[in-house]
Design an enzyme around this catalytic site. Structure first.
Site: not given
Ligand code: AGP
Length: 608
Positions: A74, A488, A481, A504, A100-101, A2, A485, A603
């Site tokens: 969120w 996500e 990675e 495997h 937030n929490g 949030c 991407k 984020k």
């Molecule tokens: C990656 O694209 C995501 N946003 C997510 O996996 C992110 O890397 C993860 O939440 C870790 O975030 P941070 O690097 O801010 O700790």
């Protein structure tokens, strides 16, 4: 997670609150709301969905007043509806709270407060705080908030206003970031600086356990026992342009195209070509301490965990120090082996990820020296680690991390180079690696100049239902990675695997409808990955291959190819990741997905 914003001063609060929410929308975007004291009562307006929805509600039914708080959500407790959007009010509507929490004992408190006659109007844990403040009211808002916080268990960043003590905002933090913005005769509250940067660069970061009272005349910080605390005012260095899209369709695309500069920024003033080593001023460790390190734990989440895997291979290869890579969410709850000579490297773009912060605190508790690889200056991990390496990649707004990843990998390479040159790495080999690092920005630019090639490939596969990403050695994590991407932002199911591992099990998934991305630069394991490509082709799979030179061995095995420049093995993941970021981006755009704010994501994940 949030986002929280607050304003108190001589001007109308609503415009600041809405502008601030828009800047924080990347933190959580399933519903939003504001509460403003209009001189008589607390007026709230809320809406499910994006901030634009709330703006619609406000233009139909505006609120005026010079004290207000706001929130973009969120969801953790209760579905993302208007009913569960913040702010939440007390039974008598005199107290409004944004949070937030997670309040872990919310159910117990809800039962007690209901028995005391309070009426709950949402499914959220947060609402308990509003009722508690009303229940414990004795005259001042801060005293009632302190009373309430003594009863809640869990994590919080909160802001509270009340019509019974109207010309103030009370804020508190335990686990979720909050800062005060010091303006010219006006004061702001925000989860991060991007919400208030347009109005001030002067900020006061709150620590866990801090409370703050903001009034039109100033602010004060105290602890839960109302004992005053001193907190320094710090200056935010980056400017507004850094958090604007700058003409790009999406922040993610802007951040992908910023990488020649951001990778250079991470190396600026740190790479010493002549000596084949690096200078890292923020480690806060003496030569003796660095030499005493005989085992390293790297802990992180998500994309940061992927860069940790590459760091592991770099450090073990160059420094011959054993490295363990740990998911932070697992590390914090298991009984890890930490010795006095353990260095715990913590990687986090936001510096606020709850699991990573807790993992760092656990390692610290057990006597490890902690090193934070962090992008957000002033974030909690950066302020609590023993030393660190700032990425200097600038604000990353797109939820899908891109430039932070490549900067994390180059920061790990700088660290490995420094540690190795202190041990057994020769100046000649060091110079070779340093020169290769120095060449990266231009090489990345040459990849971006051919982004259209990736867009064409994306057009071919935008309707795929599944994807497989395969790599070997340093590029196995790059495969993970690449898959992350795509997942996500396009919502296509994708998996990354070590290429040889495919036999495997995952090879059962291969048919003519399965696109398989191979990361196959001409590195030390190229010959091995050729046979894996043959295995996929033999089963009709479609191959998209990242190569670094003409490969006769790949004749007849390639459906689509994207060429990256050659570099040393350990740096190939940086070059290979850029076209994979573009592939995911273009596929998501072609599928009409919201690239910067993908569904269900946020984020920085400040709750566990
Ligand atoms: C990656 O694209 C995501 N946003 C997510 O996996 C992110 O890397 C993860 O939440 C870790 O975030 P941070 O690097 O801010 O700790």
């Amino acid at each position: 997670m949030c986002g929280i914003v607050g304003y108190i001063g001589p001007r109308q609060a609503t415009p600041f609150l809405i502008e601030g929410l828009k800047r924080l929308e990347y933190r959580g975007y399933d519903s939003a709301g504001i509460a403003v004291y209009d001189g008589e009562s607390i007026e709230t307006r809320r809406a499910a969905g994006k901030i634009a929805k709330l703006e619609g509600t406000l233009s139909a039914d505006p609120v005026t007043g010079k004290v207000g708080i706001a929130h973009t959500r969120w969801a953790t407790h209760g579905p993302p509806t208007e009913r569960n959007a913040h702010p939440h009010l007390s039974t008598d509507n005199t107290v409004a709270v944004v949070h937030n929490g997670i309040i872990e004992n919310a159910n117990v408190l809800r039962k007690q407060l209901t028995e005391l006659g309070h009426t709950f109007r949402s499914d959220t844990d947060t609402e308990t705080i509003a009722h508690l403040v009303q229940e414990l009211w004795e005259g001042s808002l801060e005293e009632a908030v302190i009373g309430a916080l003594r009863k809640v268990e869990g994590t919080f960043g909160i802001a509270v206003v009340s019509s019974k003590d109207p010309s103030k905002i009370v804020a508190a933090r335990k686990g979720s970031p909050l800062l005060i913005g010091v303006g010219d005769g006006e004061y702001f509250l925000a989860s991060d600086a991007s919400a208030i940067l347009a109005h001030t660069r002067q900020v006061v970061y709150l620590n866990d356990g801090d409370l703050a009272v903001l009034t039109p005349d100033g602010y004060k910080v105290m602890d839960i026992n109302n004992v005053p605390l001193r907190r320094s005012v710090e200056r935010i260095e980056w400017d507004l342009a850094a958090i604007e899209r700058g003409g790009y369709d999406h922040f993610m695309l802007k951040e992908i195209f910023e990488q020649p500069t951001t990778v250079e920024n991470t190396m600026r003033g740190r790479l010493i070509l002549e000596d084949g080593t690096s200078k890292l001023g923020g480690l806060n460790m003496s030569h003796e301490q660095l030499m005493a390190v005989d085992n390293i734990v790297i802990t992180a989440c998500g994309t940061s965990w992927h860069s940790a895997l590459i760091g592991e291979m770099m450090i073990e290869d160059l420094c011959r120090i054993p490295v363990e890579v740990e998911y932070a969410s697992e590390f914090r709850y298991r009984n890890p082996i930490i010795t006095p000579s353990t260095l715990c490297i913590v990687i986090s773009q936001s510096g606020e990820t709850a699991d990573t912060l807790a993992a760092m605190r656990e390692a610290k508790r057990r006597g490890a020296q902690t090193l934070g690889l962090v992008n957000v200056v002033g974030s909690t991990i950066a302020r609590e680690d023993d030393g660190g390496i700032y990425l200097h990649a600038g604000p990353e707004i797109g939820v899908a991390s891109t430039k932070a990843f490549t900067s994390q990998v180059i920061a790990l390479a700088l660290f490995a180079l420094k540690m190795a040159r202190k041990r057994t790495l020769s100046v000649m080999r060091g110079r070779e690696l340093a020169q290769a690092m120095h060449d990266l920005p231009k090489q990345i630019q040459s990849i971006l100049d051919r982004a259209a090639e990736m867009e064409k490939i994306a057009d071919e596969y935008k309707d795929a239902h599944n994807f497989l990403y395969l790599g070997r050695g340093f590029n196995f994590p790059a495969a993970l990675e690449g898959a992350l991407k795509l997942k996500e932002i396009s919502y296509i199911h994708a998996e990354g695997y070590p290429a040889a591992e495919m036999k495997h099990g995952p090879i059962a998934l291969i048919d003519e409808k399965m696109p398989v991305v191979f990361i196959a630069p001409h590195d030390g394991v190229f010959d091995k990955i050729v046979s894996n490509i043959q295995e996929v082709k033999a089963r009709g799979g479609k191959t998209i291959i990242i190569t670094s030179r003409d490969e006769p061995a790949l004749a007849g095995l390639v459906d689509h190819e994207f060429r990256i420049p050659e570099t040393v093995d350990m740096l190939t993941p940086i070059l290979a990741s850029v076209p994979l970021q573009l592939l995911a981006y273009y596929i998501a755009v072609k599928r009409g997905a919201n690239v910067d704010q993908p569904r269900n994501l946020a984020k920085s994940v400040t709750v566990e």
